[in-house]
Scaffold this active site. Structure first.
Site, PDB file in Angstrom:
ATOM      1  N   ASP A   2       0.932  -1.109  -0.076  1.00 40.55           N
ATOM      2  CA  ASP A   2       0.211  -0.021   0.122  1.00 40.55           C
ATOM      3  C   ASP A   2       0.842   1.170   0.066  1.00 40.55           C
ATOM      4  O   ASP A   2       2.154   1.011   0.135  1.00 40.55           O
ATOM      5  CB  ASP A   2      -0.798   0.092   1.177  1.00 40.55           C
ATOM      6  CG  ASP A   2      -1.809   1.159   1.383  1.00 40.55           C
ATOM      7  OD1 ASP A   2      -2.342   1.703   0.322  1.00 40.55           O
ATOM      8  OD2 ASP A   2      -1.955   1.853   2.574  1.00 40.55           O
ATOM      9  N   GLU A  50      -8.209  16.385   5.711  1.00 41.00           N
ATOM     10  CA  GLU A  50      -9.283  17.452   6.565  1.00 41.00           C
ATOM     11  C   GLU A  50      -8.509  18.224   7.376  1.00 41.00           C
ATOM     12  O   GLU A  50      -8.566  19.334   7.674  1.00 41.00           O
ATOM     13  CB  GLU A  50     -10.495  16.822   6.787  1.00 41.00           C
ATOM     14  CG  GLU A  50     -11.126  16.085   5.702  1.00 41.00           C
ATOM     15  CD  GLU A  50     -12.370  16.823   5.095  1.00 41.00           C
ATOM     16  OE1 GLU A  50     -13.438  16.379   6.144  1.00 41.00           O
ATOM     17  OE2 GLU A  50     -12.563  17.446   4.402  1.00 41.00           O
ATOM     18  N   THR A  73      -3.758  16.824  -4.006  1.00 46.64           N
ATOM     19  CA  THR A  73      -4.417  18.163  -4.393  1.00 46.64           C
ATOM     20  C   THR A  73      -5.942  17.992  -3.997  1.00 46.64           C
ATOM     21  O   THR A  73      -6.474  16.873  -4.149  1.00 46.64           O
ATOM     22  CB  THR A  73      -4.247  18.373  -5.784  1.00 46.64           C
ATOM     23  OG1 THR A  73      -4.709  17.200  -6.536  1.00 46.64           O
ATOM     24  CG2 THR A  73      -2.685  18.540  -6.097  1.00 46.64           C
ATOM     25  N   THR A 113      -2.550   1.370  -4.689  1.00 55.51           N
ATOM     26  CA  THR A 113      -3.084   2.572  -3.922  1.00 55.51           C
ATOM     27  C   THR A 113      -4.359   2.920  -4.432  1.00 55.51           C
ATOM     28  O   THR A 113      -4.455   2.893  -5.499  1.00 55.51           O
ATOM     29  CB  THR A 113      -1.920   3.809  -3.990  1.00 55.51           C
ATOM     30  OG1 THR A 113      -2.505   4.815  -3.245  1.00 55.51           O
ATOM     31  CG2 THR A 113      -1.601   4.009  -5.218  1.00 55.51           C
TER      32      THR A 113
END
EC number: 7.6.2.1
Length: 1099
Positions: free
Chosen positions: A431, A554, A650, A729
């Site tokens: 991963d 976040e 992004t 991923t």
């Protein structure tokens, strides 16, 4: 499938047309009925497979030709059906029997059909259907499936039984946990396993939720609570859950029984991130209908993090989301065990052949079949029964050594049966986020289109924000929060500044508002409801404030807005509060919230500024999702690419201002869509999409996920060891490619082939041909393109990908990750290893031959599901190079030596029987046979688990040594045959030598040969050892001492007077020297003439 594509020339169009006419005639003759139905199916198959016979290597020009050039042979050859008795005689009876058996099996194994249900509050007896018990069952066996295991060896059974008993105890502990159940008579205590659908259950703070429930009430005044879901989805962030407003508004808890209400819940399903249902209260006028979604649910196995909650149970036991998402644990079997099984089969065949030869040489005299069974018993030592016991003990020792290694602290071995797999790996599938990277997000870049800000220019943003809010605060009118209109009369130079300042202000405000982050004040954990104590200024600056969200991105964004002056200080379901640099608190009313999903790749929020009553719709998301939503611009795509190349994640931020009328219209349509039972998701998405048009692009943010410590040298080491590394991923293509380069997964000199997006078979065909022409380049492919290629050209794609030095698969779902691992295992027959840290990596870890979990930011789910758990990615180097190497080499030596121990004594028995006219008489009896396999040879043979051919430092310094292990040369038919020849030679020498040198009595033959046999075994262990350990020396002398001491008690087998004479000693010594000396000489010559690669390094 692709591996069945015949690559021969296609038929002519005329021939194909004739065939299709014949088919049409046949089906039209069939008339209506089953035949007619089948026609549609075959027609579809033929049309979809018109490329079936196209050669894969083909030029692009081929696709410019007309489709009619490619036809395919009919898929099915349908022959005329035989009728009546002729049909029954010619195989119809078989068909009937098979059909009956299939029907019986289907009836016995039929799974219960899952259905939606209506659940009456507090009335389980009203449920029309029978639902499963709410008990957890992690046991792998039941009474009937465990009985066959009784034939397996005692050690293996004991180990499985202990593991199973521990699982049973853990399940019993979970099922016996007590919960408060709300009834008409008040609260009663019930066991977790006795909870039923329809029960009203009270769950306290820090208590596990026992079953899937709809959230009805909470002690929190805000009507919401936080839950921890790390044991369900692997994410450590808290999730906000909302109580049903109708029941939350009831004055008292007991009022739940005074109303007539029910919940409609969809049928049980796998998806933990979605739920559709409705809450209906019948006794009000008009009836109250409230739509239920994922935010109103409390799934089993999650933990209540704040307040006390009351919920109505909707799913129990095996119908809960957590159990449905748990795959049945499968027993992993190592490659070494499979190879030893093959050799054991060969030994069994040798046992049968040898017994038959003996009976044949007897001339099948007398009751020959009885003699055959006697010989089978006499030579049964050929089958190494103690092999399984020795290997299991060895595996336990390797596991203990791994966990005690100070260089890789915190490593846990969860599956003790496959440590040798660590030394045989060819493919490592990893991963990205949290495995190669730290999953610690840092805000790095803000781009406004004309100007870009990096870490070194963040102070400029801070001053812009400070100035703009200062201007707003100082204005008496305060009509407009933007600073732009306040400077209209100024000259042209400040005009640019004004524009930039205004845009920065808007961008920072959008980032501070558009999220699902909630500030939590740890210091006041005992206070109910964060907003109550977040109203005074001093609490806003509380050092103990932490942010909770479902995504670390976040939190990074909100922390950044705090650093530039705009701080999120409070949030509940209805509002959030921001503190400006000047200390003023701005309150925004949350009107609607649209959470992020993997399908939409974006999230949105509609807020009303309480000071200006302005309604704004903010949205942020991935560039692929947002590029079609925002107004036309010429910089977004280019800048997204630039940031991705820097390794930044992004997000595009946009807004749209709504009038009150626009919002009211939207809200009525949105509420209606949320109440629909059928296709609710599609209807809700359609309503939201009506808002997502011509949005104003505010900014582009870039967040960096830093690499784990020593990722580069570790990947370099693994690549030098001949291990091919694939990165799987869920991140976007550009970011994945950038991390692949920065982590040196792809070396700087290597080319990268980015597989273009393909949507159909023709495009996949062309792109595969383009990729085939590339040599020695890394492949980067997206999950969507991968899915298309695997549908049509599975074999070809895997074959081409396996030739690449590195492969990066981006935008992969958890099921795709597991599918890729399974494909690699099936197509290459090589050993695969999967490593990850999140709940989304569990399926991949379980599908691989060897699964490694990292305890990371995303929780412990991957680490608990894995075979081996490590704390840092860099530990994998030592785990494979040192422990993988030692485990494989030691088990190979141990396995072959145990086989040699059985073969040598069987050879002696065969020689003895041959000399004495093929008599089926045992050479050694009773205790001698038991002692030979146990106290006389057990310790030295088992001490081979301490042997090592290369020092750990050398194995890490020269990872190229690992390549030899993957070839499996330590245990092969070649090495096995060498050990067989050694056993035959030594067994023959020991037996013939004893027979030649024995005097008058038979008892001397036993004494001489058995003593020589024990000495030979001890010397052979010494010959096999490559690096001596003090315990090995102790084991050798302890075994020899045990044998010498036991001679005094073995009067019935040995003549004590004879074994103390010089004659006995020289005869035993002579036989032992003849059996062992040639092997020592051969080993010395081999070391000199053809030394192994590791010996060159160690010298």
């Amino acid at each position: 499938m692709a591996d069945q594509i015949p690559l021969y020339p296609v038929r002519s169009a005329a021939a194909a047309a004739a065939a299709s006419q014949r088919r049409a005639a046949y089906y039209s003759a069939a008339g209506p009925g089953p035949g007619a139905d089948r026609r549609g199916r075959y027609q579809l198959e033929d049309e979809s497979a018109h490329l079936d016979e196209m050669p894969l290597m083909m030029s692009e020009e081929g696709f410019e030709n007309d489709e009619s050039d490619y036809h395919t042979l009919p898929r099915a050859r349908l022959t005329r059906r035989k009728r009546g008795l002729e049909w029954f005689v010619c195989g119809g009876w078989k068909f009937l029997c098979t059909s009956c058996c299939d029907w019986l099996i289907n009836v016995c194994q039929r799974k219960k059909e899952l259905k939606a249900r209506t659940v009456w509050l507090g009335c389980p007896e009203k449920c029309e259907e029978k639902h499963p018990r709410n008990s957890i069952k992690n046991q792998k066996y039941n009474v009937f499936t465990f009985i066959p295991g009784g034939f397996v060896l005692a050690v293996t059974i004991a180990r499985e039984a202990i593991d199973e008993f521990r699982r049973f105890q853990r399940d019993k502990e979970m099922n016996s946990q007590l919960y408060s159940k709300l009834t008409v008579r008040g609260k009663v205590q019930v066991k977790s396993s006795d909870i039923q659908v329809g029960d009203l259950i009270i769950v306290e703070k820090n208590q596990r939720i026992p079953s899937d429930m709809v959230f009805l009430r909470t002690s929190e005044k805000a009507g919401s609570c936080f839950i921890r879901t790390d044991q369900l989805d692997g994410e450590t962030d808290w999730k906000l859950k909302v109580a049903v407003s109708c029941t939350q508004r009831l004055p008292a808890l007991g009022d739940l029984f005074s109303i007539s209400a029910y919940v409609y819940a969809q049928k049980p399903q796998l998806d933990i991130h979605s739920f559709e249902g409705t809450f209906t209260r019948e006794d009000s006028d008009p009836p109250i209908h409230e739509s239920l979604s994922i935010e109103n649910t409390l799934w089993a196995s999650t933990i209540v993090a704040s307040g006390t909650v009351i919920g109505v149970v909707i799913y129990t036991g095996k119908e809960t989301r957590s159990v449905m998402n748990t795959s049945n644990p499968k027993n992993k079997v190592g490659l070494l065990d499979l190879e030893l099984n093959q050799l054991t089969k060969a030994l069994f065949l040798a046992l049968v052949v040898l017994s038959v030869v003996m009976v044949t040489l007897q001339g099948f005299a007398g009751p020959w079949y009885r003699n055959l069974f006697r010989f089978l018993l006499l030579f049964s030592y050929i089958i190494p029964i103690s092999l399984r016991v020795n290997l299991d003990m060895g595996k336990a020792a390797y596991g203990w050594m791994i966990m005690k290694d100070e260089n890789i602290p915190g490593t846990v071995v969860r599956t003790s049966t496959i440590p040798e797999e660590l030394g045989r790996l060819v493919y490592l599938l990893t991963d990205k986020t949290g495995t190669l990277t730290q999953n610690e997000m840092v805000f790095k870049r803000l781009h406004l289109g004309t100007v870009s800000y990096g870490t070194d220019t963040m102070d400029e943003i801070q001053s812009h924000v400070f100035n703009s809010y200062l201007q707003v605060h100082s204005q008496a009118s305060g009509h407009n929060p933007s600073s732009a209109p306040l400077r209209r009369s100024q000259s042209s130079t400040p005009k640019v500044k004004k524009s930039v300042s205004s845009r920065i202000h808007e961008a920072v405000k959008a980032i501070a508002l558009c999220h699902n982050v909630t500030p939590v004040y740890e210091a006041r954990a005992g206070v109910t409801g964060e907003t109550e104590f977040a109203e005074a200024d001093q609490d806003f600056s509380d050092e103990n404030r932490t942010y909770q969200a479902s995504s670390p991105d976040e939190v990074a964004l909100v922390r950044w807005t705090e650093s530039v002056g705009l701080t999120l200080v409070s949030r509940d379901l209805a509002s959030m509060q921001l503190k400006t640099p000047s200390g003023q608190v701005l309150t925004y009313c949350i009107l609607q919230m649209f959470p992020f999903t993997s399908e939409s790749k974006r999230m949105g929020i509609i807020v009303r500024d309480e000071s200006t009553a302005e309604i704004t719709f903010y949205m942020k998301g991935a560039d692929v999702a947002m590029s079609t939503i925002v107004q036309y611009n010429d910089w977004l795509e280019e800048e997204c690419g630039n940031m991705a190349r820097e390794g930044l994640r992004t997000l595009v931020v946009a807004k749209r201002t709504l009038t009150e009328e626009q919002y009211q219209d939207f809200e009525s349509r949105y509420s209606q869509a949320k109440l629909s039972i059928h296709d609710r998701t599609l209807k809700v998405a359609a309503v939201v999409e009506s808002l997502e048009r011509e949005m104003e692009l505010l900014c582009l943010t870039g967040v960096e996920d830093q690499l784990q410590a020593d990722v580069r040298p570790t990947l370099e080491m693994l690549r030098n060891a001949g291990i091919k590394i694939w990165m799987l991923t869920g991140d976007k293509l550009e970011t994945a490619t950038c991390i692949a380069k920065s982590s040196h997964l792809v070396s700087r000199t290597q080319d990268i082939h980015i597989f273009r997006p393909v949507t159909n078979r023709g495009e996949a065909h062309l792109e595969l041909n383009a990729f085939r022409r590339k040599h020695d380049c890394a492949l980067v492919i997206s999950g969507d393109s991968l899915e298309v290629c695997l549908r049509y050209y599975e074999h070809e794609l895997v074959e081409l990908a396996c030739q690449c030095p590195a492969v990066v698969c981006c935008r992969c779902s958890p099921t795709q990750k597991a599918h890729i691992v399974t494909l690699l295992r099936q197509h290459t027959r090589k050993r695969t290893c999967a490593i990850g840290d999140g709940g989304n990596d569990v399926s991949m870890i379980q599908a691989a031959d060897c699964g490694i979990g990292i305890e990371g930011k995303e929780g412990k789910q991957a680490s608990l599901a894995a075979d081996f758990s490590i704390t840092q990615f860099r530990h994998i180097g030592r785990l494979l190079m040192v422990h993988g190497r030692n485990s494989y080499k030691r088990s190979a030596a141990l396995g072959q030596f145990v086989m040699h121990r059985g073969l040598i004594i069987s050879t002696m028995q065969a020689v003895f029987s041959s000399v004495f006219y093929f008599a089926s008489v045992p050479l050694y009896q009773g205790f001698l046979m038991v002692g030979y396999a146990t106290i006389y040879t057990m310790f030295p043979v088992f001490s081979l688990v301490l042997d090592q051919d290369v020092k750990p430092e050398m194995a890490i310094l020269y990872p190229e040594l690992y390549k030899d292990l993957t070839k499996g040369r330590s245990l092969s038919f070649k090495t096995f045959l060498i050990w067989v020849l050694i056993s035959i030679y030594q067994g023959g020498i020991l037996m013939y030598g004893a027979l030649v040198l024995f005097e008058a009595e038979f008892v001397h033959v036993v004494a001489i040969s058995f003593t020589a046999l024990i000495l030979t075994e001890l010397l052979m262990v010494a010959l096999t050892i490559r690096t001596w350990h003090w315990l090995m020396v102790v084991a050798e002398f302890l075994s020899l001492g045990c044998y010498v001491a036991s001679l005094a008690f073995l009067n019935e087998y040995f003549d004590v007077a004879f074994i103390t004479t010089v004659t006995f000693l020289w005869k035993v010594s002579a036989i032992t020297v003849v059996s062992c000396l040639p092997l020592y000489v051969l080993k010395y010559l081999k070391r000199k003439l053809s030394p192994p690669s590791y010996s060159k390094l160690s010298s």
